[in-house]
Design an enzyme around this catalytic site. Structure first.
Site, PDB file in Angstrom:
ATOM      1  N   HIS A 141      -6.232  -5.270   1.646  1.00  0.00           N
ATOM      2  CA  HIS A 141      -6.245  -3.969   0.967  1.00  0.00           C
ATOM      3  C   HIS A 141      -4.926  -3.697   0.253  1.00  0.00           C
ATOM      4  O   HIS A 141      -4.896  -3.383  -0.940  1.00  0.00           O
ATOM      5  CB  HIS A 141      -6.529  -2.861   2.001  1.00  0.00           C
ATOM      6  N   ASP A 155       0.826  -1.207   0.000  1.00  0.00           N
ATOM      7  CA  ASP A 155       0.000   0.000   0.000  1.00  0.00           C
ATOM      8  C   ASP A 155       0.861   1.256   0.000  1.00  0.00           C
ATOM      9  O   ASP A 155       0.562   2.248  -0.673  1.00  0.00           O
ATOM     10  CB  ASP A 155      -0.911  -0.022   1.232  1.00  0.00           C
ATOM     11  N   HIS A 182      -5.174   2.826  -6.588  1.00  0.00           N
ATOM     12  CA  HIS A 182      -6.310   2.731  -5.666  1.00  0.00           C
ATOM     13  C   HIS A 182      -7.639   2.650  -6.408  1.00  0.00           C
ATOM     14  O   HIS A 182      -8.607   2.079  -5.890  1.00  0.00           O
ATOM     15  CB  HIS A 182      -6.305   3.897  -4.674  1.00  0.00           C
ATOM     16  N   HIS A 197      -7.953  -0.919  -6.944  1.00  0.00           N
ATOM     17  CA  HIS A 197      -8.373  -1.532  -5.674  1.00  0.00           C
ATOM     18  C   HIS A 197      -9.859  -1.352  -5.449  1.00  0.00           C
ATOM     19  O   HIS A 197     -10.591  -2.300  -5.157  1.00  0.00           O
ATOM     20  CB  HIS A 197      -7.609  -0.924  -4.495  1.00  0.00           C
TER      21      HIS A 197
END
Length: 366
Positions: free
Chosen positions: A273, A172, A256, A259
């Site tokens: 995540h 991340d 993201h 994601h």
């Protein structure tokens, strides 16, 4: 020049040291806090509660969260806090618990204290909450006008956390560089705030590429090391500073969005995540036309166990219809993928996803 930018650089106070949680009572006393709602997890709380100090002179109500940072869960915690007449919220756990505690505290206009048990995201640092529905589909980011009052980071607590969550945090945080750089590199002029954001994004990449392997070795050995503490602080503090100083220029872009798009599929809800974001970095790089950077990063991903493609996540069986759903969500009008240069369409994302599978199959054969 860039559009309006608001700096949300740091919590009001941050402390990182072994035994940092022991000072919680003193910090609450300095703030005049008498009653607190402590929001915590399940498994993480069983491991972390031995580090949680006795709070002399402070009444504490302990409540486990329901597993999602949702509006329904926020409202449940708000009702508990109001009934108990507390004057501060404490979140003890990972990113979703931190986000939930922040959402509750902002709703009630009271301070929030974060005691992270994981270094999987920068959630402990940042004044925002990512809101999900009860199924786990990401709904929106809520950015707040008040900083977190206090973050107490004890590396010993993180040392005792699951190593796979540390790896996800590295994935991340590595994305901070790729997502910020693709936006900031488009600017003809940069303010000092933007320069700080860009510098801290690069610092994330440099520290993680250099120190992650040694940090994970320390976790496996159960021994604190300089590399371990560096990576923990990078995931939580330095990562948080990228968006804190860069605002929309340093928060998220392509990775993201990928994601967020994956969360529309139930088959992805068990994936961490940071792993989905790390995969999103590779899809973003495919969109940018940078397969050489993907190949260069692949040994690092493989050493840590980060996914390089759908195959690595057990998702290579997704149907074309499911991939179209992902591409549609990734390119929704409000998604940050559009902060990247050029026009990015459903076909762009589909091509990048499928092209990445082909590229990584070739890399595996080499």
């Amino acid at each position: 020049m860039e559009k309006n930018l608001i700096v949300r650089g740091a919590p009001q106070e941050f402390e990182c040291r072994v035994g940092a949680w022991d000072a919680l009572g003193e910090h609450l006393e300095r703030r005049g806090v008498k009653r607190v709602l402590v929001i915590h997890g399940g498994v993480s709380w069983e491991k972390a509660r031995r580090f949680f100090p006795d709070l002399t002179g402070v009444d504490a109500i302990f409540e486990p969260y329901g597993g999602e940072c949702s509006f329904e869960e926020r409202d449940r915690m708000v009702a508990l806090a109001e009934t108990a007449n507390v004057d501060a919220i404490i979140g003890v756990g990972g990113g979703k618990i931190a986000d939930l505690a922040k959402a509750v505290a902002v709703y009630l206009a009271m301070p929030v204290v974060i005691l992270p048990t994981l270094a999987a995201t920068c959630a402990a640092w940042t004044p925002l909450s990512v809101m999900y529905d009860a199924r786990g589909e990401m709904l929106q980011y809520d950015i707040f006008a008040r900083s977190n009052a206090l973050v107490l980071l004890d590396p010993m607590v993180i040392l005792d956390s699951p190593i796979e969550l540390m790896v996800a945090g590295i994935g991340d945080t590595l994305a901070k560089w790729y997502e910020a750089d693709v936006i900031i590199s488009q600017l003809a002029e940069r303010s000092v705030e933007i320069d700080i954001s860009h510098y801290t994004a690069k610092l994330c990449r440099d520290i993680l590429l250099e120190s992650s392997a040694a940090a994970l070795e320390a976790m496996r050995d159960g021994k604190l090391s300089e590399a371990f503490v560096k990576v923990v602080e990078t995931n939580i503090m330095v990562g948080g500073m990228v968006g804190g100083f860069g605002d929309d220029y340093g928060r998220t872009s392509g990775a993201h969005s990928i994601h967020d798009a994956l969360t529309v599929l139930d088959a992805t809800h068990h994936l961490l995540h940071g792993n989905k974001v790390a995969y999103g970095v590779f899809v973003q790089l495919m969109i940018e036309g940078r397969p050489d950077e993907i190949v260069a990063l692949t040994p690092f991903y493989q050493e840590l166990g980060l996914p390089t493609c759908l195959h690595d996540m057990g998702l290579d069986g997704l149907s074309d219809a499911e991939l179209v759903r992902v591409a549609e969500r990734a390119t929704a009008e409000d998604e940050t993928i559009h902060l990247m240069p050029g026009v990015i369409t459903i076909a762009t994302v589909l091509g990048a996803i499928k092209g990445l599978e082909i590229l990584m199959a070739e890399v595996r054969v080499r």
